[in-house]
Design an enzyme around this catalytic site. Structure first.
Site, PDB file in Angstrom:
ATOM      1  N   ALA A 107       0.919  -1.323   0.016  1.00 14.88           N
ATOM      2  CA  ALA A 107       0.171   0.102   0.052  1.00 14.88           C
ATOM      3  C   ALA A 107       0.925   1.158  -0.113  1.00 14.88           C
ATOM      4  O   ALA A 107       1.922   1.292   0.605  1.00 14.88           O
ATOM      5  CB  ALA A 107      -0.790  -0.066   1.391  1.00 14.88           C
TER       6      ALA A 107
ATOM      7  N   VAL B  92       4.611  -1.323   3.347  1.00 12.40           N
ATOM      8  CA  VAL B  92       4.393   0.135   2.800  1.00 12.40           C
ATOM      9  C   VAL B  92       5.317   0.438   1.708  1.00 12.40           C
ATOM     10  O   VAL B  92       6.487   0.154   1.581  1.00 12.40           O
ATOM     11  CB  VAL B  92       4.972   0.981   4.099  1.00 12.40           C
ATOM     12  N   LYS B  93       4.445   0.999   0.683  1.00 11.37           N
ATOM     13  CA  LYS B  93       5.075   1.306  -0.738  1.00 11.37           C
ATOM     14  C   LYS B  93       5.632   2.799  -0.636  1.00 11.37           C
ATOM     15  O   LYS B  93       4.911   3.468  -0.188  1.00 11.37           O
ATOM     16  CB  LYS B  93       4.210   0.970  -1.674  1.00 11.37           C
ATOM     17  N   VAL B  94       6.944   2.969  -0.917  1.00 13.34           N
ATOM     18  CA  VAL B  94       7.573   4.242  -0.884  1.00 13.34           C
ATOM     19  C   VAL B  94       8.158   4.599  -2.123  1.00 13.34           C
ATOM     20  O   VAL B  94       8.942   3.639  -2.673  1.00 13.34           O
ATOM     21  CB  VAL B  94       8.421   4.444   0.231  1.00 13.34           C
TER      22      VAL B  94
END
Ligand code: E4P
Length: 214
Positions: free
Chosen positions: A56, A82-84
């Protein structure tokens, strides 16, 4: 090779899961927007279905807000990664979250140099984009292979997600370069299952069965 589904569509996810081939899901802001549903509720619903990781993406571009958003997303479910995006702030946010035990998928990677820096910052996953590199005249899978070589050569505790996969040819190339993971749209999964000789073979067997002694 692990197969992730690149979608935020719950029906597609359920269907592929029931085939027994689903290892995880990746989403991005564009895929979430397409579903026209609440972001966090959508991620929570996907996490309930998937026996694997669900990426996400944060929206902020400054590291402090990235970390804040990342913590909130990670709190939704233990499945959340967590997508960064790969930026200087993204690297800083990655190193902070990795130190807290939050798994980060560094996305929008287009070179092995970016891959190296993301691995060093503590990314659990890196996502080099094949299709978007092809779009500008580069060999996207070659770059994914270079990123995989960085991870394998230096033995980073990072998995490579071949992303922006557009075709069955891409999938064959992913297998050739031994990509850890490919995240693919539902359409490509459907295409992978099809072969004209399988279709005609079934038709022939059924036609011959009509004449068999039963
Ligand atoms: C996955 O992590 C990426 O967001 C996705 O594969 C991008 O694919 P696209 O280039 O087809 O939009």
């Amino acid at each position: 090779m692990k197969i992730f589904l690149d979608t935020a569509n719950i029906e597609e996810i359920k269907e592929v899961k029931d085939l027994g081939i689903l290892d995880g899901v990746t989403t991005n802001p564009s895929l979430i927007a397409k579903e026209k549903k609440d972001f966090k509720k959508t991620i929570a619903a996907i996490c309930e279905v998937v026996n694997g990781t669900v990426s996400a993406e944060v929206i902020a571009l400054d590291w402090e807000t990235m970390v804040k958003e990342g913590r909130e997303l990670a709190a939704i479910s233990e499945h959340v990664v967590v997508k960064v995006p790969f930026t200087k702030d993204g690297l800083k946010a990655t190193s902070i979250m990795a130190a807290e035990g939050i798994d980060v998928n560094v996305t929008l990677i287009f070179s092995a140099n970016q891959a190296l820096l993301a691995c060093k910052a503590g990314a659990a996953y890196i996502s080099p984009f094949a299709g978007r590199l092809d779009d500008i005249g580069h060999d996207g899978i070659e770059v994914v292979g270079q990123c995989q070589a960085v991870v394998d050569t230096y033995d980073y505790d990072t998995e490579v997600i071949a992303a922006s996969i557009r075709s069955t040819a891409h999938m064959l190339q992913c297998q050739e370069i031994a990509a850890d993971i490919a995240t693919i749209p539902y359409k490509v999964i459907e295409q992978m299952m099809k072969h004209p000789l399988t279709t005609s073979g079934i038709e022939q067997f059924l036609a011959d069965w009509e004449n068999a002694v039963k």
